[in-house]
Design a protein around this motif. Sequence first.
Motif, PDB file in Angstrom:
ATOM      1  N   GLU A  27      18.729  36.397   9.434  1.00 20.31           N
ATOM      2  CA  GLU A  27      17.701  37.438   9.444  1.00 20.31           C
ATOM      3  C   GLU A  27      16.328  36.778   9.299  1.00 20.31           C
ATOM      4  OE1 GLU A  27      17.559  41.484   6.983  1.00 20.31           O
ATOM      5  OE2 GLU A  27      16.982  39.771   5.754  1.00 20.31           O
ATOM      6  N   ALA A  28      15.374  37.202  10.097  1.00 22.56           N
ATOM      7  CA  ALA A  28      14.029  36.629  10.011  1.00 22.56           C
ATOM      8  C   ALA A  28      12.997  37.660  10.459  1.00 22.56           C
ATOM      9  CB  ALA A  28      13.923  35.378  10.883  1.00 22.56           C
ATOM     10  N   TYR A  29      11.831  37.607   9.821  1.00 21.47           N
ATOM     11  CA  TYR A  29      10.742  38.502  10.211  1.00 21.47           C
ATOM     12  C   TYR A  29       9.694  37.710  10.971  1.00 21.47           C
ATOM     13  CZ  TYR A  29       6.879  41.803  10.042  1.00 21.47           C
ATOM     14  OH  TYR A  29       5.850  42.656  10.403  1.00 21.47           O
ATOM     15  N   ASP A  30       9.311  38.203  12.142  1.00 18.83           N
ATOM     16  CA  ASP A  30       8.272  37.561  12.956  1.00 18.83           C
ATOM     17  C   ASP A  30       6.928  38.215  12.646  1.00 18.83           C
ATOM     18  OD1 ASP A  30       6.791  36.218  14.830  1.00 18.83           O
ATOM     19  OD2 ASP A  30       7.417  37.500  16.491  1.00 18.83           O
ATOM     20  N   TYR A  48      17.684  39.683  14.064  1.00 18.62           N
ATOM     21  CA  TYR A  48      19.039  39.459  13.557  1.00 18.62           C
ATOM     22  C   TYR A  48      19.782  38.634  14.601  1.00 18.62           C
ATOM     23  CZ  TYR A  48      18.028  42.783   9.881  1.00 18.62           C
ATOM     24  OH  TYR A  48      17.468  43.406   8.780  1.00 18.62           O
ATOM     25  N   ILE A  49      20.127  37.403  14.233  1.00 24.04           N
ATOM     26  CA  ILE A  49      20.725  36.454  15.160  1.00 24.04           C
ATOM     27  C   ILE A  49      22.172  36.193  14.758  1.00 24.04           C
ATOM     28  CG2 ILE A  49      20.484  34.198  16.254  1.00 24.04           C
ATOM     29  CD1 ILE A  49      18.070  36.152  16.533  1.00 24.04           C
ATOM     30  N   TYR A 101      20.506  34.641   5.253  1.00 23.40           N
ATOM     31  CA  TYR A 101      21.770  34.535   5.963  1.00 23.40           C
ATOM     32  C   TYR A 101      22.795  35.407   5.244  1.00 23.40           C
ATOM     33  CZ  TYR A 101      26.249  32.599   7.523  1.00 23.40           C
ATOM     34  OH  TYR A 101      27.518  32.467   8.006  1.00 23.40           O
ATOM     35  N   PHE A 102      23.574  36.163   6.014  1.00 24.42           N
ATOM     36  CA  PHE A 102      24.587  37.005   5.384  1.00 24.42           C
ATOM     37  C   PHE A 102      25.805  37.150   6.291  1.00 24.42           C
ATOM     38  CE2 PHE A 102      21.865  39.974   7.759  1.00 24.42           C
ATOM     39  CZ  PHE A 102      22.780  40.783   8.413  1.00 24.42           C
TER      40      PHE A 102
END
Length: 263
Positions: free
Chosen positions: A162-165, A173-174, A243-244
Motif C-alpha cells: 500500500e502506498a500513497y502518491d 494497492y499493488i 504491507y499486508f
Amino acid sequence: MPINNARRPMDSHHYKNGGETVKKVLLMVAMALVMVLSGALAVSAAPKGIDFNGAHFNLNLIGKAKTMPGDYNNPDRHTMFVPTDTSDFSFNLNTPNNLDQETMAGVKINMTQGSEFAVLDGNATDGEGSFQLGPGKYRVYIAVKAKMPKTPGNVQIDGWVEAYDNLGQLWYYINVGTVTVSKNKTWTDASTLFYVNTTEDTFDFLTGSEANYEPGLGMWVFDYMAGLDAWVTDDYNLSDLAYFWQFQNDGAKLIQVRFYPVN
C-alpha cells in the motif's frame, strides 16, 4: 500320556496362511519405505541454501468459528486466531485508489519487520491482526494441517503493498503475490508473497534482470518499500507505505507458516 515334541511337517493350510502373512508384512514394509522416501523428496525439494529441517520461526494461524475476546498481544506468542470462514468478512481500503474499490474480501493481517519476530495483534477474528518479522530475508512455506468437516479447507493469501502518491493524490494497492493452500501432506512455497518482481512493480522502480535480486523471486518486499519511500520522480512521490496479507479461509482450522532465513 507322553508328549511328542517332534516337529510335524507343515500342511498346506498352515503354509498358505504363513505365505499370506509374509506378503502382508512385505507390503507394510514397502508402504513404509514409500512414506520415508516421500518425506525425503519433500525435504530435498527445498530451495538451495535452505535447510528445511533447520532453524526457522513457526507461526500458527488457528481457525475459530466465533470472534475471540481480547487482543492476544504478546510478542512471545507463535499463534494468531483467524476466522475459519471469512466469506462474510471484508476490510476497508483508503480511497481514492487505483483499484477503484472501497473494501477487500477476507481479513487483513498487517506485516511489518523489526528487531525480532513478534505477534503484535494475535486476534484476527475481529477482521484484523498484526505480525512482525525479524531482521533479514526469508523463504516462507505454508501448510494447512487441519480443516473442518465438510469444508474444502482451502486458504488463499494475497500480499499487498500500500502506498500513497502525494503527486497524484491517489492510494496504490499493488498485488505482489497470491498463494492458495489446501489440506495435504506437503508444504507450499509461499515466498512470492514477500518478494516483488519486475512484472508486479507498477512504478517501474526495479531495474535490470530479476537475477540481480533473490533468484527467481525479486526484491525483498520491505527493501522495496524502503526504496519507494525515498524515491521521488516527476511522476511519483510515495509515502505511507505498508504491507499486508489479504487472508481468506474456507474451513481450515490450523495453518502453519514457516520462515527460513536466507543466507
